[in-house]
Design an enzyme around this catalytic site. Structure first.
Site, mmCIF file in Angstrom:
data_model
loop_
_atom_site.group_PDB
_atom_site.id
_atom_site.type_symbol
_atom_site.label_atom_id
_atom_site.label_comp_id
_atom_site.label_asym_id
_atom_site.label_seq_id
_atom_site.Cartn_x
_atom_site.Cartn_y
_atom_site.Cartn_z
ATOM 1 N N HIS A 126 0.872 -1.182 0.000
ATOM 2 C CA HIS A 126 0.000 0.000 0.000
ATOM 3 C C HIS A 126 0.912 1.236 0.000
ATOM 4 C CE1 HIS A 126 -2.778 2.945 1.859
ATOM 5 N NE2 HIS A 126 -3.752 2.153 1.454
ATOM 6 N N ASP A 203 2.881 -4.919 8.109
ATOM 7 C CA ASP A 203 1.688 -4.096 7.929
ATOM 8 C C ASP A 203 0.485 -5.031 8.036
ATOM 9 O OD1 ASP A 203 -0.544 -2.850 6.913
ATOM 10 O OD2 ASP A 203 0.416 -2.086 5.102
ATOM 11 N N GLN A 206 -4.803 -5.305 6.799
ATOM 12 C CA GLN A 206 -5.859 -6.143 6.221
ATOM 13 C C GLN A 206 -5.935 -7.523 6.860
ATOM 14 O OE1 GLN A 206 -8.127 -5.121 4.240
ATOM 15 N NE2 GLN A 206 -7.213 -3.191 3.590
ATOM 16 N N LYS A 229 -10.461 -1.048 10.273
ATOM 17 C CA LYS A 229 -10.578 -2.217 9.380
ATOM 18 C C LYS A 229 -10.955 -3.464 10.181
ATOM 19 C CE LYS A 229 -7.299 -0.234 6.167
ATOM 20 N NZ LYS A 229 -8.013 0.268 4.998
ATOM 21 N N CYS A 367 -4.632 2.530 -3.808
ATOM 22 C CA CYS A 367 -3.375 2.980 -3.156
ATOM 23 C C CYS A 367 -2.239 1.986 -3.375
ATOM 24 C CB CYS A 367 -3.575 3.240 -1.664
ATOM 25 S SG CYS A 367 -4.642 4.614 -1.325
HETATM 26 N N1 PMP Z 1 -1.789 -0.934 4.532
HETATM 27 C C1 PMP Z 1 -2.772 -1.615 3.948
HETATM 28 C C2 PMP Z 1 -2.505 -3.001 3.440
HETATM 29 C C3 PMP Z 1 -4.038 -1.051 3.820
HETATM 30 O O1 PMP Z 1 -5.011 -1.732 3.230
HETATM 31 C C4 PMP Z 1 -4.255 0.259 4.323
HETATM 32 C C5 PMP Z 1 -5.610 0.931 4.189
HETATM 33 N N2 PMP Z 1 -6.237 0.736 2.967
HETATM 34 C C6 PMP Z 1 -3.197 0.921 4.940
HETATM 35 C C7 PMP Z 1 -1.978 0.299 5.021
HETATM 36 C C8 PMP Z 1 -3.364 2.288 5.520
HETATM 37 O O2 PMP Z 1 -4.248 2.251 6.584
HETATM 38 P P1 PMP Z 1 -4.842 3.579 7.240
HETATM 39 O O3 PMP Z 1 -5.414 4.379 6.088
HETATM 40 O O4 PMP Z 1 -5.880 3.104 8.174
HETATM 41 O O5 PMP Z 1 -3.719 4.287 7.890
#
Ligand code: PMP
Length: 406
Positions: A126, A203, A206, A229, A367
């Site tokens: 991401h 990370d 998910q 999430k 993203c």
């Molecule tokens: N890493 C992953 C794999 C994600 O899916 C996301 C959110 N889509 C993020 C990081 C960022 O998370 P946040 O916007 O809650 O900071």
């Protein structure tokens, strides 16, 4: 097997929004990778904090402040148990995964890596697990390397091993991809890193709502996640870090709460975890997060895994039968996240059409632009499933797509 029983109707009943009509149709919410919906107990807990005991935490001696502090710290204890950290001191509250990664980049990597050291990430990250590393690398002359992703959406472990050399000092990798649904072999990757003295960050944005996370078993140095999430509120996340590493790291931000004593000659910092929690935190939402953890624990990961696997297989079979539909990411180990393209329909038009039928999906690059480039795509449509989704919803969704194509 868990002794707790699984009852979809009872689960859905806990989410007021699932009864809503969107554009005159029953809502079908398939955008769970972006954010999940919230059960009543989370919403009520936040409401209760503001209506019954709103106060700032830690410093107050009055009844409200004490109650707020106790509830806030209860969440820390729950998170610690939820991910099996050794100590509650290893749990730092943040605004979310993004802030967590930036904290680690600014406080750990900036101070413990030197010029020409190397960081490894992967092609499926991401943006929030790419850009902070690019920024810190540029500032400090550190080199950023990326592990290839294979055509089927799996990580290329051979390529990963080839990237490692004496200068490799840090690895940051996604547990479960928000675009491909791929669940990476995190434990194996961390084992390889440990043998090579590489500090590791996972990370878990998910992953944490779909499978049991055990940070001691994974043996990662850092783990980050976002409450929103996991059926919890937005604006809350955590950094898990091993105590001995967090102890060595300087604070990320300066301000109130993170200090022991301030004077103009020398300021001393508070102990863990408060050293990393400058300023008034997001108290109400941290308290709400505890109820989201309760919600997940009440169902149990055995039930969650077995139900979500059935739902994923059902969705996979149904989608694969649609003419001209191509799923991006077919790794053996994946969760119910389906990015796809349709031969005759642009993903953006598909998103709008489905919205007019009450179905919420995501469209775009999710993203993960470098991953889109890799697959020669500008974007995709994405369906991402959660514990409250049903086979009937998948059938309805497939029926609408088929109608559109015809
Ligand atoms: N890493 C992953 C794999 C994600 O899916 C996301 C959110 N889509 C993020 C990081 C960022 O998370 P946040 O916007 O809650 O900071």
């Amino acid at each position: 097997m868990s002794v707790k029983s699984f009852n979809l109707v009872k689960i859905r009943d806990q989410f007021p929004i699932l009864n809503k009509k969107i554009n005159n149709h029953q809502l079908v919410y398939f955008d769970n990778a972006a954010t999940t919906q919230k059960p009543k107990k989370v919403i009520n807990a936040i409401n209760e904090y503001y209506s019954e005991y709103n106060a700032n935490i830690h410093r107050g001696i009055h009844t409200l402040a004490e109650k707020a502090t106790i509830e806030y710290e209860k969440t820390r204890k729950s998170v610690s148990q939820f991910i099996n950290s050794k100590s509650e001191k290893e749990i730092i509250f943040t605004r979310g995964t993004t802030e967590g990664i930036n904290l680690i980049a600014s406080s750990f990597v900036k101070n413990f890596l030197k010029k020409e050291d190397e960081i490894i990430i992967s092609e499926m990250e991401h943006h929030s697990n790419i850009v902070p590393w690019q920024m810190i690398c540029e500032e400090n002359g550190i080199v950023l390397k990326t592990i290839n992703v294979l055509e089927n959406g799996e990580i290329d472990l051979d390529n990963f091993k080839e990237l490692i050399n004496d200068k490799t000092k840090f690895l940051s990798i996604v547990h479960t991809s928000n675009t491909l649904g791929t669940v990476n072999p995190i434990k194996q990757i961390i084992e390889i890193c440990k043998k090579n003295n590489i500090t590791t960050m996972v990370d878990g944005a998910q992953a944490s709502a779909h499978s049991k996370i055990n940070v001691q078993d994974l043996n990662c140095d850092f783990f980050v996640l976002s409450a929103h999430k996991m059926y919890g509120p937005t604006g809350v996340g955590i950094v898990y870090g091993k105590e001995e590493i967090l102890e060595k790291m300087p604070p990320y931000m300066g301000g109130g709460e993170m200090i022991k004593e301030v004077n103009f000659l020398k300021t001393t910092y508070n102990e863990l975890p408060y050293k990393f929690e400058a300023g008034t935190p997001n108290i109400g939402d941290v308290i709400g997060f505890n109820k989201a953890l309760n919600f997940i624990s009440d169902i149990g990961f055995d039930n969650i895994s077995s139900y979500e696997k059935k739902l994923k297989d059902y969705a996979s079979n149904s989608l694969n039968k649609i003419d001209g539909l191509k799923i991006i990411g077919n790794s053996k180990n994946k969760i119910g996240i389906f990015s796809f393209t349709l031969k005759k329909v642009h993903y953006y038009d598909l998103g709008l059409l489905l919205d007019s039928k009450g179905i919420a999906i995501r469209t775009g690059h999710h993203c993960t632009q470098p991953l889109m480039d890799k697959f020669n795509l500008e974007g995709t449509a994405r369906v991402s499933l959660a514990i409250y989704n049903s086979k009937e919803e998948i059938d309805y969704f497939v029926e609408k797509i088929k109608k559109l194509i015809n």
